[in-house]
Design an enzyme around this catalytic site. Structure first.
Site, PDB file in Angstrom:
ATOM      1  N   HIS A  85       0.647  -1.431   0.536  1.00  0.00           N
ATOM      2  CA  HIS A  85      -0.371   0.019   0.008  1.00  0.00           C
ATOM      3  C   HIS A  85       1.160   1.057  -0.150  1.00  0.00           C
ATOM      4  CE1 HIS A  85      -4.499   1.268  -0.006  1.00  0.00           C
ATOM      5  NE2 HIS A  85      -3.991   2.169   0.834  1.00  0.00           N
ATOM      6  N   ASP A 164     -13.727   3.593   6.990  1.00  0.00           N
ATOM      7  CA  ASP A 164     -12.859   4.160   6.047  1.00  0.00           C
ATOM      8  C   ASP A 164     -13.129   4.727   5.445  1.00  0.00           C
ATOM      9  OD1 ASP A 164      -9.811   4.829   5.686  1.00  0.00           O
ATOM     10  OD2 ASP A 164     -10.794   3.288   4.428  1.00  0.00           O
TER      11      ASP A 164
END
Ligand code: IUR
Length: 284
Positions: A85, A164
């Site tokens: 990521h 999120d």
């Protein structure tokens, strides 16, 4: 909607520079998910976090609270699940190359990715430039894709780090994207539920990145690795300079084309180099 007085107190604490406790982070995320805190209150807390900063303990508590409502993905025995990521940049299409490349080596890549944030692009937006591409897959669908091709790139969902989505959108709208604690919790809450064996983080710095300096990127990387360990993640971090877009293409559809070119053995040298550097760190 009621004012949720406990949330007013939470905002006040953070506004005044006090540290939030684990159970306060849990209550905040529960309020976000149940719709019992107002959007304005979420924005006010995000801005207070941006202005005061989050300690590592707070970042870990927020990450855990955001990951908690999810049922962590579980994979068949014998799978090595790896992921990467990044903190985002311009022209960053590394995931589109590195995910399939790792899968070609025999590992599985169950990547929960993000959308564009601030001035940085998002892997999901790039993939959606492919007509008909679906980024919302259930856990069984993910497993079927992983069995067949070894890599899937999906969005967070109601089952995977649901808070999120809300916080991500509001950070974009409240000038709070570049808050280390919020970056850490956004990224790690998604990674913590992927059932990973190891994770590599690409922490960017420079004029086209969120972290302006190498020093600030190093702090962020070290905090991410430490908080990751607290969440049971074996993570390594690479600092990568981003003063200019990565590769030659910027824009969702043409970045996908450039990623495919790279997978075929071509592509711009800076992209190839970053992919191989991160690939070399994955699982190390
Ligand atoms: N990617 C994410 O998933 N979250 C973030 O906050 C950033 C990149 I920056």
């Amino acid at each position: 909607m009621a004012t949720a007085p406990w949330m007013v107190e939470l905002i006040r604490k953070k506004r005044d520079g006090e540290e939030l406790r684990e159970e306060e982070m849990e209550r905040f995320i529960h309020g976000v998910l149940t719709g019992t805190v107002r959007e304005g209150q979420i924005g006010a807390l995000l801005l207070s976090c941006r202005l005061r900063g989050l300690s590592r303990a707070e970042a870990a508590a927020l990450s855990r609270a955001m990951a908690a409502p999810s049922r962590a993905l579980q994979w068949p025995r014998g799978w090595t699940a790896l992921d990467k990521h990044s903190t985002g940049g311009v022209g960053d299409k590394v995931s589109l190359v590195l995910g399939p490349a790792i899968a070609a080596l025999g590992a599985k890549v169950p990547m929960v990715s993000g959308r564009s944030l601030g001035h940085t692009g998002g892997t999901l937006d790039k993939l959606e430039a492919i007509p008909g591409f679906r980024v919302h897959l259930s856990a069984p669908e993910m497993q079927r894709v992983l069995e067949r091709v070894g890599c899937c790139i999906v969005a967070q969902s109601e089952e995977l780090a649901p808070a999120d989505r809300v916080l991500y959108e509001l950070r974009d709208a409240t000038a709070t994207v570049d808050c280390d604690g919020l970056i850490i919790s956004s990224i790690l809450s998604k990674k913590a539920v992927e059932g990973l064996s190891a994770l590599v983080l690409d922490v960017k710095f420079g004029r086209a990145a969120l972290s302006p300096s190498q020093e600030s990127a190093r702090d962020l990387a070290s905090a991410m690795v430490e908080v990751g360990a607290q969440l049971g993640l074996r993570a390594a971090a690479v600092l990568s300079r981003m003063d200019a877009p990565l590769g030659r293409c910027v824009g969702d559809a043409i970045e996908v084309l450039e990623a495919i070119e790279c997978l075929r053995g071509g592509g711009p040298p800076d992209l190839r180099e970053l992919v191989t550097t991160l690939g070399g760190k994955t699982g190390s």
